[in-house]
Scaffold this motif. Structure first.
Motif, PDB file in Angstrom:
ATOM      1  N   GLN A   5       0.827  -1.199   0.000  1.00 43.45           N
ATOM      2  CA  GLN A   5       0.000   0.000   0.000  1.00 43.45           C
ATOM      3  C   GLN A   5       0.868   1.259   0.000  1.00 43.45           C
ATOM      4  OE1 GLN A   5      -2.190  -1.039   3.588  1.00 43.45           O
ATOM      5  NE2 GLN A   5      -4.111  -1.047   2.422  1.00 43.45           N
ATOM      6  N   LEU A   6       1.915   1.254   0.815  1.00 47.74           N
ATOM      7  CA  LEU A   6       2.803   2.425   0.873  1.00 47.74           C
ATOM      8  C   LEU A   6       3.516   2.644  -0.453  1.00 47.74           C
ATOM      9  CD1 LEU A   6       4.383   2.239   4.441  1.00 47.74           C
ATOM     10  CD2 LEU A   6       2.591   3.770   3.606  1.00 47.74           C
ATOM     11  N   SER A   7       3.910   1.552  -1.092  1.00 54.13           N
ATOM     12  CA  SER A   7       4.573   1.656  -2.392  1.00 54.13           C
ATOM     13  C   SER A   7       3.642   2.279  -3.425  1.00 54.13           C
ATOM     14  CB  SER A   7       5.015   0.263  -2.842  1.00 54.13           C
ATOM     15  OG  SER A   7       5.514   0.296  -4.142  1.00 54.13           O
ATOM     16  N   TYR A   8       2.407   1.825  -3.459  1.00 56.37           N
ATOM     17  CA  TYR A   8       1.432   2.391  -4.396  1.00 56.37           C
ATOM     18  C   TYR A   8       1.122   3.842  -4.051  1.00 56.37           C
ATOM     19  CZ  TYR A   8       0.468  -2.290  -6.283  1.00 56.37           C
ATOM     20  OH  TYR A   8       0.561  -3.516  -6.888  1.00 56.37           O
ATOM     21  N   PHE A   9       1.025   4.139  -2.766  1.00 52.40           N
ATOM     22  CA  PHE A   9       0.777   5.512  -2.323  1.00 52.40           C
ATOM     23  C   PHE A   9       1.900   6.436  -2.816  1.00 52.40           C
ATOM     24  CE2 PHE A   9       1.687   8.751   0.931  1.00 52.40           C
ATOM     25  CZ  PHE A   9       0.540   9.512   0.823  1.00 52.40           C
ATOM     26  N   ILE A  10       3.139   6.016  -2.633  1.00 52.91           N
ATOM     27  CA  ILE A  10       4.290   6.810  -3.089  1.00 52.91           C
ATOM     28  C   ILE A  10       4.228   7.010  -4.597  1.00 52.91           C
ATOM     29  CG2 ILE A  10       6.807   6.771  -3.395  1.00 52.91           C
ATOM     30  CD1 ILE A  10       6.938   5.365  -0.621  1.00 52.91           C
ATOM     31  N   GLN A  11       3.880   5.958  -5.321  1.00 52.05           N
ATOM     32  CA  GLN A  11       3.815   6.049  -6.778  1.00 52.05           C
ATOM     33  C   GLN A  11       2.754   7.059  -7.225  1.00 52.05           C
ATOM     34  OE1 GLN A  11       5.717   5.716  -9.589  1.00 52.05           O
ATOM     35  NE2 GLN A  11       6.017   3.601  -8.944  1.00 52.05           N
ATOM     36  N   VAL A  12       1.592   7.064  -6.572  1.00 57.09           N
ATOM     37  CA  VAL A  12       0.539   8.031  -6.908  1.00 57.09           C
ATOM     38  C   VAL A  12       1.038   9.445  -6.615  1.00 57.09           C
ATOM     39  CG1 VAL A  12      -1.797   8.856  -6.385  1.00 57.09           C
ATOM     40  CG2 VAL A  12      -1.362   6.404  -6.580  1.00 57.09           C
ATOM     41  N   CYS A  13       1.707   9.611  -5.486  1.00 60.89           N
ATOM     42  CA  CYS A  13       2.257  10.930  -5.136  1.00 60.89           C
ATOM     43  C   CYS A  13       3.228  11.418  -6.200  1.00 60.89           C
ATOM     44  CB  CYS A  13       2.978  10.883  -3.791  1.00 60.89           C
ATOM     45  SG  CYS A  13       1.907  10.588  -2.375  1.00 60.89           S
ATOM     46  N   LYS A  14       4.108  10.552  -6.632  1.00 58.82           N
ATOM     47  CA  LYS A  14       5.129  10.932  -7.623  1.00 58.82           C
ATOM     48  C   LYS A  14       4.522  11.209  -8.994  1.00 58.82           C
ATOM     49  CE  LYS A  14       9.127   8.825  -5.468  1.00 58.82           C
ATOM     50  NZ  LYS A  14      10.218   7.846  -5.584  1.00 58.82           N
ATOM     51  N   CYS A  15       3.510  10.429  -9.364  1.00 62.42           N
ATOM     52  CA  CYS A  15       2.906  10.565 -10.691  1.00 62.42           C
ATOM     53  C   CYS A  15       1.819  11.638 -10.740  1.00 62.42           C
ATOM     54  CB  CYS A  15       2.305   9.232 -11.138  1.00 62.42           C
ATOM     55  SG  CYS A  15       3.539   7.963 -11.457  1.00 62.42           S
ATOM     56  N   GLY A  16       1.198  11.906  -9.607  1.00 61.38           N
ATOM     57  CA  GLY A  16       0.108  12.875  -9.571  1.00 61.38           C
ATOM     58  C   GLY A  16      -1.171  12.372 -10.206  1.00 61.38           C
ATOM     59  N   SER A  17      -1.236  11.058 -10.408  1.00 58.09           N
ATOM     60  CA  SER A  17      -2.388  10.474 -11.090  1.00 58.09           C
ATOM     61  C   SER A  17      -2.469   8.987 -10.754  1.00 58.09           C
ATOM     62  CB  SER A  17      -2.220  10.659 -12.600  1.00 58.09           C
ATOM     63  OG  SER A  17      -2.905   9.703 -13.342  1.00 58.09           O
ATOM     64  N   PHE A  18      -3.696   8.525 -10.505  1.00 57.12           N
ATOM     65  CA  PHE A  18      -3.891   7.099 -10.235  1.00 57.12           C
ATOM     66  C   PHE A  18      -3.586   6.262 -11.470  1.00 57.12           C
ATOM     67  CE2 PHE A  18      -6.179   8.825  -6.659  1.00 57.12           C
ATOM     68  CZ  PHE A  18      -5.984   7.886  -5.669  1.00 57.12           C
ATOM     69  N   SER A  19      -4.025   6.725 -12.639  1.00 56.76           N
ATOM     70  CA  SER A  19      -3.831   5.926 -13.854  1.00 56.76           C
ATOM     71  C   SER A  19      -2.345   5.833 -14.232  1.00 56.76           C
ATOM     72  CB  SER A  19      -4.655   6.479 -15.014  1.00 56.76           C
ATOM     73  OG  SER A  19      -4.329   7.826 -15.267  1.00 56.76           O
ATOM     74  N   LYS A  20      -1.605   6.924 -14.114  1.00 59.64           N
ATOM     75  CA  LYS A  20      -0.158   6.878 -14.416  1.00 59.64           C
ATOM     76  C   LYS A  20       0.572   5.992 -13.407  1.00 59.64           C
ATOM     77  CE  LYS A  20       0.040  11.418 -16.578  1.00 59.64           C
ATOM     78  NZ  LYS A  20       0.429  12.811 -16.379  1.00 59.64           N
ATOM     79  N   ALA A  21       0.201   6.110 -12.134  1.00 58.47           N
ATOM     80  CA  ALA A  21       0.826   5.280 -11.100  1.00 58.47           C
ATOM     81  C   ALA A  21       0.505   3.811 -11.323  1.00 58.47           C
ATOM     82  CB  ALA A  21       0.349   5.720  -9.721  1.00 58.47           C
ATOM     83  N   ALA A  22      -0.726   3.521 -11.718  1.00 54.67           N
ATOM     84  CA  ALA A  22      -1.129   2.138 -11.983  1.00 54.67           C
ATOM     85  C   ALA A  22      -0.315   1.561 -13.135  1.00 54.67           C
ATOM     86  CB  ALA A  22      -2.622   2.082 -12.302  1.00 54.67           C
ATOM     87  N   GLU A  23      -0.142   2.354 -14.181  1.00 53.26           N
ATOM     88  CA  GLU A  23       0.636   1.897 -15.339  1.00 53.26           C
ATOM     89  C   GLU A  23       2.072   1.572 -14.924  1.00 53.26           C
ATOM     90  OE1 GLU A  23       2.152   3.885 -19.465  1.00 53.26           O
ATOM     91  OE2 GLU A  23       0.082   4.314 -18.853  1.00 53.26           O
ATOM     92  N   LYS A  24       2.687   2.438 -14.150  1.00 51.67           N
ATOM     93  CA  LYS A  24       4.072   2.206 -13.700  1.00 51.67           C
ATOM     94  C   LYS A  24       4.170   1.017 -12.759  1.00 51.67           C
ATOM     95  CE  LYS A  24       6.160   6.661 -14.293  1.00 51.67           C
ATOM     96  NZ  LYS A  24       7.505   7.117 -14.121  1.00 51.67           N
ATOM     97  N   SER A  25       3.087   0.737 -12.038  1.00 56.17           N
ATOM     98  CA  SER A  25       3.089  -0.361 -11.071  1.00 56.17           C
ATOM     99  C   SER A  25       2.548  -1.659 -11.653  1.00 56.17           C
ATOM    100  CB  SER A  25       2.252   0.026  -9.850  1.00 56.17           C
ATOM    101  OG  SER A  25       2.774   1.187  -9.244  1.00 56.17           O
ATOM    102  N   PHE A  26       2.158  -1.618 -12.925  1.00 57.35           N
ATOM    103  CA  PHE A  26       1.650  -2.793 -13.635  1.00 57.35           C
ATOM    104  C   PHE A  26       0.390  -3.371 -12.998  1.00 57.35           C
ATOM    105  CE2 PHE A  26       6.255  -2.627 -14.322  1.00 57.35           C
ATOM    106  CZ  PHE A  26       6.272  -2.411 -15.694  1.00 57.35           C
ATOM    107  N   ILE A  27      -0.522  -2.468 -12.560  1.00 58.08           N
ATOM    108  CA  ILE A  27      -1.831  -2.906 -12.084  1.00 58.08           C
ATOM    109  C   ILE A  27      -2.877  -2.027 -12.762  1.00 58.08           C
ATOM    110  CG2 ILE A  27      -0.923  -3.660  -9.846  1.00 58.08           C
ATOM    111  CD1 ILE A  27      -2.379  -1.236  -8.605  1.00 58.08           C
ATOM    112  N   SER A  28      -4.123  -2.400 -12.605  1.00 60.48           N
ATOM    113  CA  SER A  28      -5.198  -1.616 -13.217  1.00 60.48           C
ATOM    114  C   SER A  28      -5.429  -0.336 -12.410  1.00 60.48           C
ATOM    115  CB  SER A  28      -6.492  -2.429 -13.264  1.00 60.48           C
ATOM    116  OG  SER A  28      -7.007  -2.578 -11.958  1.00 60.48           O
ATOM    117  N   PRO A  29      -5.926   0.714 -13.065  1.00 59.08           N
ATOM    118  CA  PRO A  29      -6.269   1.925 -12.314  1.00 59.08           C
ATOM    119  C   PRO A  29      -7.288   1.648 -11.207  1.00 59.08           C
ATOM    120  CG  PRO A  29      -6.242   2.412 -14.658  1.00 59.08           C
ATOM    121  CD  PRO A  29      -6.095   0.912 -14.511  1.00 59.08           C
ATOM    122  N   GLN A  30      -8.222   0.722 -11.464  1.00 55.98           N
ATOM    123  CA  GLN A  30      -9.214   0.363 -10.455  1.00 55.98           C
ATOM    124  C   GLN A  30      -8.538  -0.299  -9.249  1.00 55.98           C
ATOM    125  OE1 GLN A  30      -9.340  -0.553 -13.665  1.00 55.98           O
ATOM    126  NE2 GLN A  30     -11.146   0.452 -14.502  1.00 55.98           N
ATOM    127  N   GLY A  31      -7.548  -1.145  -9.522  1.00 61.90           N
ATOM    128  CA  GLY A  31      -6.798  -1.801  -8.439  1.00 61.90           C
ATOM    129  C   GLY A  31      -6.017  -0.790  -7.612  1.00 61.90           C
TER     130      GLY A  31
END
Length: 99
Positions: A5-31
Motif C-alpha cells: 500500500q505504501l509503495s502504491y501511495f508513493i507512486q501516486v504521489c510521484k505521478c500525480g495520477s492514479f492511472s499513471k501510477a497504476a501503469e508504472k506499477s503494472f496494475i489496473s487503475p481500479q486496483g
C-alpha cells in the motif's frame, strides 16, 4: 497498512495520477484506486484531493508521504545490507573443509 500500500501511495504521489501510477506499477487503475481507498479507510482520513486535473495531497497525505519515503528508504537499506552480506558469506561447504 502494508508495504505494498505504501509503495502504491508513493507512486501516486510521484505521478500525480492514479492511472499513471497504476501503469508504472503494472496494475489496473481500479486496483490502484481500491488499494488507496482501503489505506484511507484504514487510517480514517483522506490522503488525496481528487479532481479532473489529477490528485494533490491533503495535509494528512503530506505527512504520510514523508513517513512512507523514510520507510521505503529503510526497506531498501535492509535489502542492500542483506544482499551484500549474502555475497560475502562463505559457503558452508568451504567452512567445513577448512576446519
Amino acid at each position: 497498512m502494508n508495504l505494498n500500500q505504501l509503495s502504491y501511495f508513493i507512486q501516486v504521489c510521484k505521478c500525480g495520477s492514479f492511472s499513471k501510477a497504476a501503469e508504472k506499477s503494472f496494475i489496473s487503475p481500479q486496483g490502484m484506486n481500491a488499494t488507496i481507498l482501503r489505506l484511507e479507510r484504514e487510517l480514517g482520513t483522506r490522503l488525496f484531493d481528487r479532481s479532473s486535473n489529477g490528485v494533490s495531497l491533503t495535509p494528512d497525505g503530506q505527512y504520510l508521504y514523508r513517513i512512507a519515503l523514510e520507510i521505503a528508504h529503510k526497506v531498501d537499506e535492509c535489502h542492500t545490507y542483506f544482499n551484500t552480506k549474502k555475497k560475502k558469506r562463505i559457503p558452508l561447504f568451504w567452512r567445513i573443509r577448512q576446519s
